[in-house]
Design a protein around this motif. Sequence first.
Motif, mmCIF file in Angstrom:
data_model
loop_
_atom_site.group_PDB
_atom_site.id
_atom_site.type_symbol
_atom_site.label_atom_id
_atom_site.label_comp_id
_atom_site.label_asym_id
_atom_site.label_seq_id
_atom_site.Cartn_x
_atom_site.Cartn_y
_atom_site.Cartn_z
ATOM 1 N N MET A 134 0.880 -1.206 0.059
ATOM 2 C CA MET A 134 0.001 -0.099 -0.018
ATOM 3 C C MET A 134 0.801 1.105 0.166
ATOM 4 O O MET A 134 1.865 1.310 0.882
ATOM 5 N N GLU A 135 0.585 2.396 -0.844
ATOM 6 C CA GLU A 135 1.134 3.428 -0.874
ATOM 7 C C GLU A 135 0.833 4.250 0.052
ATOM 8 O O GLU A 135 -0.423 4.483 0.189
ATOM 9 N N PHE A 136 1.721 5.435 0.683
ATOM 10 C CA PHE A 136 1.494 6.012 1.547
ATOM 11 C C PHE A 136 1.427 7.568 1.287
ATOM 12 O O PHE A 136 2.818 7.675 0.879
ATOM 13 N N PRO A 137 0.895 8.546 1.422
ATOM 14 C CA PRO A 137 1.288 9.894 1.196
ATOM 15 C C PRO A 137 2.712 10.282 1.941
ATOM 16 O O PRO A 137 2.992 9.598 2.967
ATOM 17 N N PRO A 138 3.688 11.273 1.436
ATOM 18 C CA PRO A 138 4.802 11.534 2.341
ATOM 19 C C PRO A 138 4.559 11.929 3.761
ATOM 20 O O PRO A 138 3.263 12.717 3.813
ATOM 21 N N CYS A 139 5.264 11.888 4.390
ATOM 22 C CA CYS A 139 5.265 12.192 5.938
ATOM 23 C C CYS A 139 5.553 13.609 6.132
ATOM 24 O O CYS A 139 6.795 14.087 5.584
ATOM 25 N N PRO A 140 4.778 14.684 6.545
ATOM 26 C CA PRO A 140 5.093 16.146 6.613
ATOM 27 C C PRO A 140 6.114 16.267 7.770
ATOM 28 O O PRO A 140 6.050 15.366 8.516
ATOM 29 N N PRO A 141 6.807 17.307 7.717
ATOM 30 C CA PRO A 141 7.630 17.701 8.800
ATOM 31 C C PRO A 141 7.145 17.786 10.150
ATOM 32 O O PRO A 141 7.669 17.456 10.970
ATOM 33 N N SER A 142 5.862 18.066 10.174
ATOM 34 C CA SER A 142 5.358 18.201 11.630
ATOM 35 C C SER A 142 4.801 17.042 12.361
ATOM 36 O O SER A 142 4.763 16.859 13.426
ATOM 37 N N GLN A 166 -3.805 19.072 12.301
ATOM 38 C CA GLN A 166 -4.773 18.903 11.307
ATOM 39 C C GLN A 166 -4.905 19.765 10.005
ATOM 40 O O GLN A 166 -5.847 20.378 9.641
ATOM 41 N N THR A 167 -3.517 19.914 9.803
ATOM 42 C CA THR A 167 -3.436 20.149 8.205
ATOM 43 C C THR A 167 -3.603 19.287 7.226
ATOM 44 O O THR A 167 -4.102 17.915 7.144
ATOM 45 N N GLY A 168 -3.711 19.711 5.879
ATOM 46 C CA GLY A 168 -4.322 18.841 4.817
ATOM 47 C C GLY A 168 -3.325 17.583 4.730
ATOM 48 O O GLY A 168 -3.757 16.376 4.537
ATOM 49 N N GLU A 207 -1.093 16.282 6.972
ATOM 50 C CA GLU A 207 -1.313 15.573 7.945
ATOM 51 C C GLU A 207 -2.371 14.437 8.145
ATOM 52 O O GLU A 207 -2.347 13.099 8.172
ATOM 53 N N THR A 208 -3.640 15.291 7.633
ATOM 54 C CA THR A 208 -4.851 14.423 7.770
ATOM 55 C C THR A 208 -4.872 13.128 6.752
ATOM 56 O O THR A 208 -5.280 12.263 6.927
ATOM 57 N N LYS A 209 -4.380 13.589 5.472
ATOM 58 C CA LYS A 209 -4.166 12.576 4.207
ATOM 59 C C LYS A 209 -3.355 11.438 4.834
ATOM 60 O O LYS A 209 -3.715 10.262 4.531
ATOM 61 N N LEU A 210 -2.143 11.761 5.432
ATOM 62 C CA LEU A 210 -1.168 10.502 5.973
ATOM 63 C C LEU A 210 -1.958 9.642 6.958
ATOM 64 O O LEU A 210 -2.076 8.397 7.001
ATOM 65 N N LEU A 211 -2.656 10.303 8.108
ATOM 66 C CA LEU A 211 -3.144 9.463 9.181
ATOM 67 C C LEU A 211 -4.469 8.847 8.610
ATOM 68 O O LEU A 211 -4.795 7.650 9.031
ATOM 69 N N LEU A 212 -5.189 9.472 7.895
ATOM 70 C CA LEU A 212 -6.274 8.527 7.210
ATOM 71 C C LEU A 212 -5.737 7.363 6.194
ATOM 72 O O LEU A 212 -6.405 6.331 6.476
ATOM 73 N N ALA A 213 -4.788 7.576 5.697
ATOM 74 C CA ALA A 213 -4.255 6.270 4.873
ATOM 75 C C ALA A 213 -3.748 5.092 5.912
ATOM 76 O O ALA A 213 -3.728 4.032 5.541
ATOM 77 N N ILE A 214 -3.202 5.705 6.919
ATOM 78 C CA ILE A 214 -2.689 4.541 8.143
ATOM 79 C C ILE A 214 -3.984 3.939 8.526
ATOM 80 O O ILE A 214 -4.028 2.838 8.911
ATOM 81 N N MET A 215 -4.786 4.771 8.812
ATOM 82 C CA MET A 215 -6.071 4.251 9.661
ATOM 83 C C MET A 215 -6.797 3.092 8.456
ATOM 84 O O MET A 215 -7.196 1.949 8.882
ATOM 85 N N ASP A 216 -6.726 3.702 7.179
ATOM 86 C CA ASP A 216 -7.524 2.511 5.967
ATOM 87 C C ASP A 216 -6.487 1.216 6.118
ATOM 88 O O ASP A 216 -7.037 0.312 6.091
ATOM 89 N N CYS A 217 -5.261 1.424 6.339
ATOM 90 C CA CYS A 217 -4.153 0.332 6.149
ATOM 91 C C CYS A 217 -4.518 -0.737 7.221
ATOM 92 O O CYS A 217 -4.621 -1.790 6.973
ATOM 93 N N LEU A 218 -4.557 -0.173 8.457
ATOM 94 C CA LEU A 218 -5.118 -0.849 9.899
ATOM 95 C C LEU A 218 -6.218 -1.558 9.433
ATOM 96 O O LEU A 218 -6.187 -2.926 9.833
ATOM 97 N N GLU A 219 -7.311 -0.932 9.126
ATOM 98 C CA GLU A 219 -8.504 -1.647 8.939
ATOM 99 C C GLU A 219 -8.444 -2.796 8.113
ATOM 100 O O GLU A 219 -9.176 -3.784 8.668
ATOM 101 N N GLN A 220 -7.759 -2.545 6.818
ATOM 102 C CA GLN A 220 -7.577 -3.621 5.894
ATOM 103 C C GLN A 220 -6.753 -4.870 6.554
ATOM 104 O O GLN A 220 -7.306 -5.800 6.520
ATOM 105 N N VAL A 221 -5.714 -4.459 7.298
ATOM 106 C CA VAL A 221 -5.268 -5.654 7.868
ATOM 107 C C VAL A 221 -5.791 -6.390 8.927
ATOM 108 O O VAL A 221 -5.808 -7.863 8.853
ATOM 109 N N LYS A 222 -6.439 -6.011 9.715
ATOM 110 C CA LYS A 222 -7.113 -6.304 10.619
ATOM 111 C C LYS A 222 -8.488 -7.188 10.155
ATOM 112 O O LYS A 222 -8.675 -8.294 10.798
#
Length: 312
Positions: free
Chosen positions: A1-9, A48-50, A52-67
């Motif tokens: 699964m591809e993830f968005p780049p991790c922002p500096p924050s 809660q920048t755009g 950050e939210t994009k990356l965190l949502l992608a991680i959540m989607d991945c976790l849900e799929q794996v489980k």
Amino acid sequence: MEFPPCPPSLKSIQHFLKLAQEHDTRDLVIAYWARLYALQVGLKASTQTGEETKLLLAIMDCLEQVKKQHADNEAVTNEVAAQAHIENYALKLFLYADKQDREENFGKNVVKAFYSSGVLYDILQTFGELSEEALHNRKYAKWKAAYIHNCLKNGETPIPGPLPDDDETELGGEENANASADASPEDAAGAAAPPPFQPEEPQAPSSPPSNVTPPTAEEVLNNPNKLPSPPEDEEKPGGFEPYVPTGQPHPATAATIYQPIVPVAGVQITPDQMITAQKYCKYAGSALNYDDVKTAIENLQKALKLLSTGSE
């Protein structure tokens, strides 16, 4: 699964995501819990920048799929099994790195093994406070990774084992240790078998653990404060001395290991005692992974006594 780049924050979760990516095809359990811990840390640090939210949502989607895909994998769905799996993996990596370090086999593999074990001990905070041994190993591993990395970078020969004064913090903090992860050495986990170890005495937690379920996007974005923040580092560790057992029990002393247990009628086992018994069984299984039969027997007897009598 591809993830968005991790922002500096969200730099604080980069090493957890990197560890997860490295284990996607090597160890699904490590990858899953590394991303779950990254999500917990990221939600607390997010502004809660755009990006950050994009990356965190992608991680959540991945976790849900794996489980969903691995619902039959107990180390994914059950905290006790997951904690035992990660503890064993972290300790194996730590003992490998410690052995190589004391034998003066310095290199990127040792740096990577020390650092990765430190990150794994961070991830274990998902299940609650770390034991004294785990806190010690985490601090020592991160310091040692930074120390060896800096020595190699500066053309110096590292000193094997703990330094005489055990003053790790003067030689490199966690920031320097993070830099060592960029070395990307080859996988050290399977390069050598670590020596057996002596599990610590388990302590019952204040309440029984519950299965960890990744939150939905709506829940975490609306209520980020519900997730626990990782505890801060505490005391400095001393030098690590790995336990090397003498082997299987000698027949002359075997009788001291096997002690009869008399069950108590009507004993009521509390949830905390049940968790403690599970810990003993977990440590017994860990000992058997390293052919340490004596330790396995001792821990199984402790579990049996607790369940049979209601006391340790």
